[in-house]
Scaffold this motif. Structure first.
Motif, PDB file in Angstrom:
ATOM      1  N   ILE A   1      -0.404  61.363  38.407  1.00 36.41           N
ATOM      2  CA  ILE A   1      -0.006  62.033  39.623  1.00 36.41           C
ATOM      3  C   ILE A   1      -0.460  61.589  40.781  1.00 36.41           C
ATOM      4  O   ILE A   1      -0.272  61.330  41.981  1.00 36.41           O
ATOM      5  CB  ILE A   1      -0.057  63.536  39.367  1.00 36.41           C
ATOM      6  N   ARG A   2      -1.915  61.315  40.821  1.00 31.05           N
ATOM      7  CA  ARG A   2      -3.063  61.056  41.861  1.00 31.05           C
ATOM      8  C   ARG A   2      -2.786  59.683  42.251  1.00 31.05           C
ATOM      9  O   ARG A   2      -2.649  59.155  43.277  1.00 31.05           O
ATOM     10  CB  ARG A   2      -4.249  61.338  41.474  1.00 31.05           C
ATOM     11  N   ARG A   3      -2.382  58.852  41.367  1.00 32.06           N
ATOM     12  CA  ARG A   3      -2.102  57.353  41.475  1.00 32.06           C
ATOM     13  C   ARG A   3      -0.869  56.990  42.003  1.00 32.06           C
ATOM     14  O   ARG A   3      -0.332  55.614  42.177  1.00 32.06           O
ATOM     15  CB  ARG A   3      -2.604  56.326  40.388  1.00 32.06           C
ATOM     16  N   GLY A   4       0.204  57.978  41.639  1.00 27.35           N
ATOM     17  CA  GLY A   4       1.672  57.838  42.187  1.00 27.35           C
ATOM     18  C   GLY A   4       2.312  57.036  40.978  1.00 27.35           C
ATOM     19  O   GLY A   4       3.310  56.310  41.154  1.00 27.35           O
ATOM     20  N   SER A   5       1.897  56.942  39.693  1.00 32.87           N
ATOM     21  CA  SER A   5       2.297  56.270  38.668  1.00 32.87           C
ATOM     22  C   SER A   5       3.257  57.499  37.911  1.00 32.87           C
ATOM     23  O   SER A   5       2.567  58.336  37.102  1.00 32.87           O
ATOM     24  CB  SER A   5       1.432  55.772  37.678  1.00 32.87           C
ATOM     25  N   GLU A   6       4.550  57.531  38.193  1.00 32.47           N
ATOM     26  CA  GLU A   6       5.524  58.587  37.618  1.00 32.47           C
ATOM     27  C   GLU A   6       5.516  58.481  36.127  1.00 32.47           C
ATOM     28  O   GLU A   6       5.337  59.488  35.293  1.00 32.47           O
ATOM     29  CB  GLU A   6       6.767  58.614  38.500  1.00 32.47           C
ATOM     30  N   SER A   7       5.606  57.169  35.646  1.00 31.83           N
ATOM     31  CA  SER A   7       5.865  57.183  34.057  1.00 31.83           C
ATOM     32  C   SER A   7       4.569  57.650  33.403  1.00 31.83           C
ATOM     33  O   SER A   7       4.581  58.170  32.238  1.00 31.83           O
ATOM     34  CB  SER A   7       5.980  55.524  33.805  1.00 31.83           C
ATOM     35  N   ALA A   8       3.303  57.156  34.074  1.00 35.02           N
ATOM     36  CA  ALA A   8       2.093  57.586  33.325  1.00 35.02           C
ATOM     37  C   ALA A   8       1.940  58.999  33.408  1.00 35.02           C
ATOM     38  O   ALA A   8       1.485  59.777  32.407  1.00 35.02           O
ATOM     39  CB  ALA A   8       0.910  56.815  34.213  1.00 35.02           C
ATOM     40  N   ALA A   9       2.188  59.669  34.451  1.00 34.34           N
ATOM     41  CA  ALA A   9       2.171  61.071  34.687  1.00 34.34           C
ATOM     42  C   ALA A   9       3.272  61.774  33.285  1.00 34.34           C
ATOM     43  O   ALA A   9       2.753  62.951  32.880  1.00 34.34           O
ATOM     44  CB  ALA A   9       2.657  61.656  36.050  1.00 34.34           C
ATOM     45  N   PHE A  10       4.469  61.238  33.458  1.00 34.67           N
ATOM     46  CA  PHE A  10       5.301  61.853  32.325  1.00 34.67           C
ATOM     47  C   PHE A  10       4.653  61.471  30.992  1.00 34.67           C
ATOM     48  O   PHE A  10       4.794  62.507  30.154  1.00 34.67           O
ATOM     49  CB  PHE A  10       6.704  61.403  32.512  1.00 34.67           C
ATOM     50  N   ALA A  11       4.321  60.357  30.653  1.00 30.32           N
ATOM     51  CA  ALA A  11       3.823  60.243  29.397  1.00 30.32           C
ATOM     52  C   ALA A  11       2.501  61.006  29.141  1.00 30.32           C
ATOM     53  O   ALA A  11       2.507  61.594  27.916  1.00 30.32           O
ATOM     54  CB  ALA A  11       3.560  58.803  29.323  1.00 30.32           C
ATOM     55  N   GLY A  12       1.622  61.124  30.178  1.00 36.53           N
ATOM     56  CA  GLY A  12       0.581  61.984  29.851  1.00 36.53           C
ATOM     57  C   GLY A  12       0.820  63.436  29.585  1.00 36.53           C
ATOM     58  O   GLY A  12       0.162  64.185  28.519  1.00 36.53           O
TER      59      GLY A  12
END
Length: 379
Positions: A284-295
């Motif tokens: 979320i903070r880095r703007g990586s939407e795929s990482a946020a959803f995976a997390g």
């Protein structure tokens, strides 16, 4: 093909899989609905939020229905006691869930701002209340439910609706809300165009992620140091008849942590719960939407798996009768029933998963302000 013990274990895993499937799919629907009045400030923004889940929310509910059916068929004692003892809580959940289809269909029937605002809050209730009550229900399962079985295996529930809400169970409810709001905000970040709604979703996702970490840690401390946890006294017969009266259990402080000492590999579940939330916050903070959803997905899997692995082999312990607790080994259907159901599941579940994946592929893409204004198929 499989012996009775193995069939029981397989169905315990399948039940957990169905619950996780529900959390991963309909979970973000509930989270998005709970966020609706806050991330959308204008009518166009709220319509954008609604249509981020509009094409898939009905299909996602299949996991909830199948999970209930699996409990009914594979664990009839669990179904009978939980659905009767928690009747008012279940009714509250169903009433809230009914608001979702009505809200989706009726919200835009009139252009009146007050009319639409009322339905937006109805959709909020349809997302927030089930998320809260599901968590409270899990807290009651961990704490033990006040039920007993007589010599004829008739169930009696000695609790009350208000008795379901204790500090620990409310903590579990808030953790469930935070977990699903985090998941919903990660989904919104993927599905809506970059702009105010996207930015607000990231903000609320950050708050929910921090809350998930804090509440999960506090819940772990409750389980470790509070009077929460059970163990079976005496020998266990995994292939024995389904008769809870043949099993004796007792309340033990920190009893739910015993499995981690015997099976250290189980620590992967709480690690995934914490690590997934951290990954979501990072994304979320880095703007990586795929990482946020995976997390957020990994965190939901880890939190739910932590409950199941901690309790094994218990499914629904009794807090008032040491001979009524339901376990994997004493509360299942017959071996023949479990075998037939397993065959049906092996055939049909891959079809459901494949169709769901295809549907998500077809409807992949961001919802934009222009589409909301021009697409006649949008809510």
């Amino acid at each position: 093909m499989f012996d009775y013990e193995t069939l029981r274990l397989i169905w315990w895993v399948l039940l957990g899989t169905l619950l996780i499937g529900f959390a991963l799919t309909d979970g973000f629907d509930l989270g998005v609905a709970a966020l609706l009045p806050f991330v959308g400030r204008t009518d166009a923004e709220r319509r954008m939020v609604i249509n981020a889940i509009g094409p898939t929310w009905e299909g996602n509910q299949v996991w909830f229905i199948v999970g209930g059916a699996a409990i009914f068929a594979a664990w009839p004692f669990v179904y009978a006691i939980s659905f009767s003892g928690f009747y008012l809580a279940m009714f509250l959940v169903l009433a809230a869930l009914i608001l979702r289809p009505v809200g989706f269909k009726y919200r835009s029937k009139r252009p009146d701002a007050a009319w639409r605002s009322r339905w937006d809050w109805a959709l909020f209730v349809g997302g927030f209340v089930p998320a809260l009550v599901f968590g409270v229900a899990v807290g009651n399962v961990l704490s033990g439910a006040p039920f007993r079985l007589d010599s004829d295996l008739r169930a009696f529930f000695d609790g009350s609706f208000l008795g379901l809400f204790t500090p620990f169970t409310l903590l579990c409810g808030l953790l469930s809300v935070a977990m699903l709001v985090l998941h919903g905000s990660a989904w919104l970040a993927i599905k809506v165009e970059h702009g105010p709604v996207h930015d607000r979703a990231r903000t609320f996702g950050t708050i929910a992620g921090i809350a998930s970490l804090a509440l999960f840690a506090i819940g772990w401390a409750f389980v470790a140091y509070g009077d929460i946890g059970y163990r079976i006294v005496g020998a266990i017969d995994p292939s024995g008849p389904s008769n809870p009266l043949r099993t004796t259990s007792e309340l033990v402080r920190g009893g739910w942590l015993a499995n981690y000492g015997m099976y250290p590999w189980m620590m992967v579940a709480p690690v995934l719960g914490f690590g997934g939330a951290v990954l979501a916050l990072f994304g979320i903070r880095r703007g990586s939407e795929s990482a946020a959803f995976a997390g957020s997905s990994a965190s939901a899997v880890g939190i739910i798996a932590t409950v199941g692995l901690s309790m094994f082999p218990f499914i629904l312990p009794s807090s008032i009768d040491s001979h009524s607790s339901l376990t994997v080994w004493n509360a299942s259907s017959s071996a023949k029933t479990l075998g037939i159901m397993l065959f049906v599941t092996v055939v049909l579940l891959p079809i459901v998963v494949a169709y769901t994946a295809w549907a998500y592929k077809v409807m992949f893409g961001r919802v934009t302000t222009q589409e909301v204004a021009t697409n006649p198929d949008f809510y």
